[in-house]
Motif scaffolding. Sequence first.
Motif, PDB file in Angstrom:
ATOM      1  N   TYR A   1     -10.678   1.212   5.879  1.00 35.95           N
ATOM      2  CA  TYR A   1      -8.512   0.618   5.807  1.00 35.95           C
ATOM      3  C   TYR A   1      -9.261  -0.210   7.268  1.00 35.95           C
ATOM      4  CZ  TYR A   1      -3.821  -0.180   5.229  1.00 35.95           C
ATOM      5  OH  TYR A   1      -2.567  -0.555   5.559  1.00 35.95           O
TER       6      TYR A   1
ATOM      7  N   PHE B   1      11.985  -5.597  12.552  1.00 37.04           N
ATOM      8  CA  PHE B   1      11.293  -3.415  12.649  1.00 37.04           C
ATOM      9  C   PHE B   1      10.363  -2.740  11.367  1.00 37.04           C
ATOM     10  CE2 PHE B   1      12.655  -0.081  15.471  1.00 37.04           C
ATOM     11  CZ  PHE B   1      13.292  -0.779  16.434  1.00 37.04           C
TER      12      PHE B   1
ATOM     13  N   ASN C   1      -6.797   7.046  14.576  1.00 36.20           N
ATOM     14  CA  ASN C   1      -7.507   7.959  13.609  1.00 36.20           C
ATOM     15  C   ASN C   1      -7.667   7.822  12.419  1.00 36.20           C
ATOM     16  OD1 ASN C   1      -4.869   6.389  13.031  1.00 36.20           O
ATOM     17  ND2 ASN C   1      -3.854   8.511  11.540  1.00 36.20           N
TER      18      ASN C   1
ATOM     19  N   ASP D   1      12.333   4.829  13.242  1.00 34.55           N
ATOM     20  CA  ASP D   1      12.729   4.133  13.597  1.00 34.55           C
ATOM     21  C   ASP D   1      14.333   4.568  13.650  1.00 34.55           C
ATOM     22  OD1 ASP D   1      11.332   1.929  12.475  1.00 34.55           O
ATOM     23  OD2 ASP D   1      11.797   1.472  10.518  1.00 34.55           O
TER      24      ASP D   1
ATOM     25  N   THR E   1       5.890   5.284  10.761  1.00 38.00           N
ATOM     26  CA  THR E   1       6.895   4.603  11.609  1.00 38.00           C
ATOM     27  C   THR E   1       8.512   5.682  11.565  1.00 38.00           C
ATOM     28  OG1 THR E   1       7.359   2.979  13.296  1.00 38.00           O
ATOM     29  CG2 THR E   1       6.843   2.649  10.948  1.00 38.00           C
TER      30      THR E   1
ATOM     31  N   GLU F   1       3.955  -0.762  12.936  1.00 34.85           N
ATOM     32  CA  GLU F   1       3.605  -0.024  13.376  1.00 34.85           C
ATOM     33  C   GLU F   1       4.626   0.477  15.319  1.00 34.85           C
ATOM     34  OE1 GLU F   1       1.452  -1.806  12.972  1.00 34.85           O
ATOM     35  OE2 GLU F   1       0.163  -2.426  14.320  1.00 34.85           O
TER      36      GLU F   1
ATOM     37  N   GLU G   1       9.017  -1.426   8.560  1.00 40.98           N
ATOM     38  CA  GLU G   1       7.267  -0.436   7.775  1.00 40.98           C
ATOM     39  C   GLU G   1       6.260  -1.427   8.853  1.00 40.98           C
ATOM     40  OE1 GLU G   1       7.391  -0.863   3.922  1.00 40.98           O
ATOM     41  OE2 GLU G   1       7.195  -3.795   4.373  1.00 40.98           O
TER      42      GLU G   1
ATOM     43  N   THR H   1       0.795  -0.903   0.105  1.00 39.13           N
ATOM     44  CA  THR H   1      -0.248  -0.064  -0.088  1.00 39.13           C
ATOM     45  C   THR H   1       1.154   1.391   0.361  1.00 39.13           C
ATOM     46  OG1 THR H   1      -0.884  -0.268   2.294  1.00 39.13           O
ATOM     47  CG2 THR H   1      -1.868  -1.068   1.049  1.00 39.13           C
ATOM     48  N   ASP H   2       2.259   0.571  -0.329  1.00 35.66           N
ATOM     49  CA  ASP H   2       3.653   2.267  -0.247  1.00 35.66           C
ATOM     50  C   ASP H   2       2.662   3.116  -1.362  1.00 35.66           C
ATOM     51  OD1 ASP H   2       4.487   1.164   2.155  1.00 35.66           O
ATOM     52  OD2 ASP H   2       6.259   0.089   0.882  1.00 35.66           O
TER      53      ASP H   2
ATOM     54  N   THR I   1       5.850   5.379  16.243  1.00 38.47           N
ATOM     55  CA  THR I   1       4.932   5.182  15.756  1.00 38.47           C
ATOM     56  C   THR I   1       3.621   6.420  15.691  1.00 38.47           C
ATOM     57  OG1 THR I   1       5.031   3.243  15.029  1.00 38.47           O
ATOM     58  CG2 THR I   1       3.047   3.672  14.222  1.00 38.47           C
TER      59      THR I   1
ATOM     60  N   ALA J   1       0.435   8.839  14.376  1.00 41.93           N
ATOM     61  CA  ALA J   1      -0.832   9.046  14.032  1.00 41.93           C
ATOM     62  C   ALA J   1      -0.157  10.093  12.202  1.00 41.93           C
ATOM     63  CB  ALA J   1      -2.186   9.501  13.545  1.00 41.93           C
ATOM     64  N   ARG J   2      -1.135   9.572  11.197  1.00 42.27           N
ATOM     65  CA  ARG J   2      -0.764  10.373   9.838  1.00 42.27           C
ATOM     66  C   ARG J   2      -1.968  11.793  10.064  1.00 42.27           C
ATOM     67  NH1 ARG J   2       0.613  10.729   4.498  1.00 42.27           N
ATOM     68  NH2 ARG J   2       2.624   9.052   3.758  1.00 42.27           N
TER      69      ARG J   2
ATOM     70  N   LYS K   1       8.715   5.737   7.180  1.00 38.93           N
ATOM     71  CA  LYS K   1       8.391   4.931   6.328  1.00 38.93           C
ATOM     72  C   LYS K   1       6.734   4.815   7.271  1.00 38.93           C
ATOM     73  CE  LYS K   1       8.066   2.102   2.644  1.00 38.93           C
ATOM     74  NZ  LYS K   1       8.268   1.529   3.111  1.00 38.93           N
ATOM     75  N   ASN K   2       5.305   4.593   5.708  1.00 33.25           N
ATOM     76  CA  ASN K   2       4.204   4.273   5.760  1.00 33.25           C
ATOM     77  C   ASN K   2       4.201   2.852   7.427  1.00 33.25           C
ATOM     78  OD1 ASN K   2       3.775   6.706   4.811  1.00 33.25           O
ATOM     79  ND2 ASN K   2       2.592   5.552   3.390  1.00 33.25           N
ATOM     80  N   SER K   3       3.456   3.096   8.303  1.00 30.92           N
ATOM     81  CA  SER K   3       3.163   1.734   8.825  1.00 30.92           C
ATOM     82  C   SER K   3       1.492   1.333   8.370  1.00 30.92           C
ATOM     83  CB  SER K   3       3.695   1.379   9.829  1.00 30.92           C
ATOM     84  OG  SER K   3       2.483   2.374  10.967  1.00 30.92           O
ATOM     85  N   GLY K   4       1.382   0.820   6.811  1.00 29.35           N
ATOM     86  CA  GLY K   4       0.161   1.570   6.417  1.00 29.35           C
ATOM     87  C   GLY K   4       0.264   2.832   5.984  1.00 29.35           C
ATOM     88  N   PRO K   5      -0.988   3.173   4.826  1.00 32.54           N
ATOM     89  CA  PRO K   5      -1.868   4.279   4.738  1.00 32.54           C
ATOM     90  C   PRO K   5      -2.134   5.378   6.513  1.00 32.54           C
ATOM     91  CG  PRO K   5      -3.460   2.587   3.945  1.00 32.54           C
ATOM     92  CD  PRO K   5      -1.980   1.864   5.152  1.00 32.54           C
ATOM     93  N   PHE K   6      -2.036   5.187   7.208  1.00 32.67           N
ATOM     94  CA  PHE K   6      -2.603   6.040   8.191  1.00 32.67           C
ATOM     95  C   PHE K   6      -1.882   6.117   9.322  1.00 32.67           C
ATOM     96  CE2 PHE K   6      -6.383   4.585   5.685  1.00 32.67           C
ATOM     97  CZ  PHE K   6      -7.289   5.907   5.925  1.00 32.67           C
ATOM     98  N   GLU K   7      -0.502   5.681   9.001  1.00 31.81           N
ATOM     99  CA  GLU K   7       0.143   5.690  10.215  1.00 31.81           C
ATOM    100  C   GLU K   7       1.594   5.871   9.749  1.00 31.81           C
ATOM    101  OE1 GLU K   7      -1.111   3.224  14.620  1.00 31.81           O
ATOM    102  OE2 GLU K   7      -0.208   2.432  12.825  1.00 31.81           O
TER     103      GLU K   7
ATOM    104  N   SER L   1      -1.734   8.566   3.180  1.00 34.96           N
ATOM    105  CA  SER L   1      -0.964   8.637   2.241  1.00 34.96           C
ATOM    106  C   SER L   1      -1.251   8.562   1.145  1.00 34.96           C
ATOM    107  CB  SER L   1      -0.200   6.868   2.454  1.00 34.96           C
ATOM    108  OG  SER L   1       0.289   6.915   1.058  1.00 34.96           O
TER     109      SER L   1
ATOM    110  N   TYR M   1       4.652   7.698   0.453  1.00 37.35           N
ATOM    111  CA  TYR M   1       5.948   6.824   1.251  1.00 37.35           C
ATOM    112  C   TYR M   1       6.233   7.014   2.772  1.00 37.35           C
ATOM    113  CZ  TYR M   1       6.339   4.290  -3.058  1.00 37.35           C
ATOM    114  OH  TYR M   1       5.769   3.378  -4.283  1.00 37.35           O
TER     115      TYR M   1
END
Lengths: 453, 103
Positions: A434, A252, A139, B24, B22, A256, A254, A41-42, B73, B75-76, B14-20, B80, B89
Amino acid sequence: MNKEIRILSPCGILGYGYPASSFLRGMEEEIHGIVVDAGSTDAGPHKLGAGVSIVSRRATKKDLEIILKNGVPRNIPIIIGSAGGAGARPHVEWTLDIVNEILAENGLQAKIAVIWADFTQEEIIEANNQGKIKPLSANIPSLSNEMIQETGSIVAQMGHEPILEALHNDSDIIICGRAYDPSPFAAIGIYHGMDEALSYHLGKILECGALCAVPGTTKDCILGTIKEDSFTVKSLNPARKCTPMTVAAHTFYEKEHPYLLHGPGIELDLSQCEFTEIEDGVVQVTKSKLTKPEQMFIKLEGARRVAYRTFVIAGVRDPILLENIEEIQQAVKEQVTEYYPEIDTEDYEIHFYNYGMNAVLGEMETEPFRGHEIGALFEVIAKTQELANTICATVRSTFLHYGYDKRKSTAGNLAFPFAPSDIEFGAVYEFSIYHLMEITENPFRIEYVQGEM
Amino acid sequence: MTSLFELAKVLRSKNSGPFELTLDILFDSKENYDRVKYSGKISVETICKLYNITEDQVHHLVFFDQALGVKITIARKTSSGTVGDRDVYGAQQHAPLMKIMIE
């Protein structure tokens, strides 16, 4: 039990490319499955919404050709996860077409399993009415039936179960619609009776190709081996090496949370894992744990069209203009809006992104501007493409000739790199779904087809 | 005082899914990892200040000793790849972390 199950992951995303030499080095070992992830989904909701892929057909065919020509004659199961990028029907059909073309061109025959991941709006509305759908994170708004009706393309991420079924049915090639990235890899291990936690954790490492090695890349091959109470990973290219740090760090990547991973019907706990280098460049991982939650949820993904876009990219070098650029852009925006009193201001938005100034972080930017030029990108988002084109053309001409305070460069304000300057982008999508959906039985449908010779 | 930029081996977003999103922070020595971990500088408060967000928008802040890493992590603000997103991304949102000073 003293067996070892070896899985070859050619690359991070099918169509990204990989050295054939790395792949052939893998072929020298006894391989139990070649698994390649094709999805993500990136890149945003566009692929799912528009039904297109993010990689080219030619590149996908190049990657698949090496896999099929080597795997099919050796009877090694080949699994493609999240076919075509988003794993919806058009993406799966696109992939199936490429697979058939390669089989035909090379005189190969194969039993193909196609696992569909699409859901209809009616199915989702019914589940929503039964209270079986919840947002994935805090969110994300709750799902309304209206939102579902506006969402053209809905898929869910499959776990290993339907893939396992396809393996039990002696499939040579399994093309999965949207899948939880590690699932197609995990299915191979689980099919051979290996530990589920190790199988899934290895899947999480393998799905990005050689990104768990150093130097890391998604464009190279990696070999995973599942043993009784551990798994190992090693690079198939001598130019790269896996180290305990690179493999642990990849756990780790990508997600959450660093060590609690949620998948369809599984929860991985990697907090106690040990990463050890057992020989040069071979990293062994132990103590991956997996639990199965009482309620089984699958992740739904859906994209709806929200607007149309037209944009312009231009350079600004004049220091007087740069001094007050944001105020000037605001004035341009107001002048355009005033020029079109007959158009509802709800029907369009004008945005400026000043590259070199604050384009990446936007309102979060705290660094003062220091440059001598910027890239000014401006876009119009509107209800129709025609409206986006119209407003954008007016923004462009207004900005180009805007007579700001202290201006000396009266011939024009923008350096366009291209003619024409205005780029019609097309539809813009958003992830409108989602969410997690509670299920009681595997809802993914498998279809078997004979790949032609 | 040393900046996090100098101490960390990997500092990425990086995204961790389209709504978050993250973030590192990874180290290649236990010494640097411990120095940062026990400095107390990597905290929800620091993240809120750096990214102009509220505490409820920080979904996770976890130290993972085996990987010598910290994961945060958040919230966006915009999901995305849709209207108003600036980083599809989420790969260039790490920069504000680099300047955190560690004793």
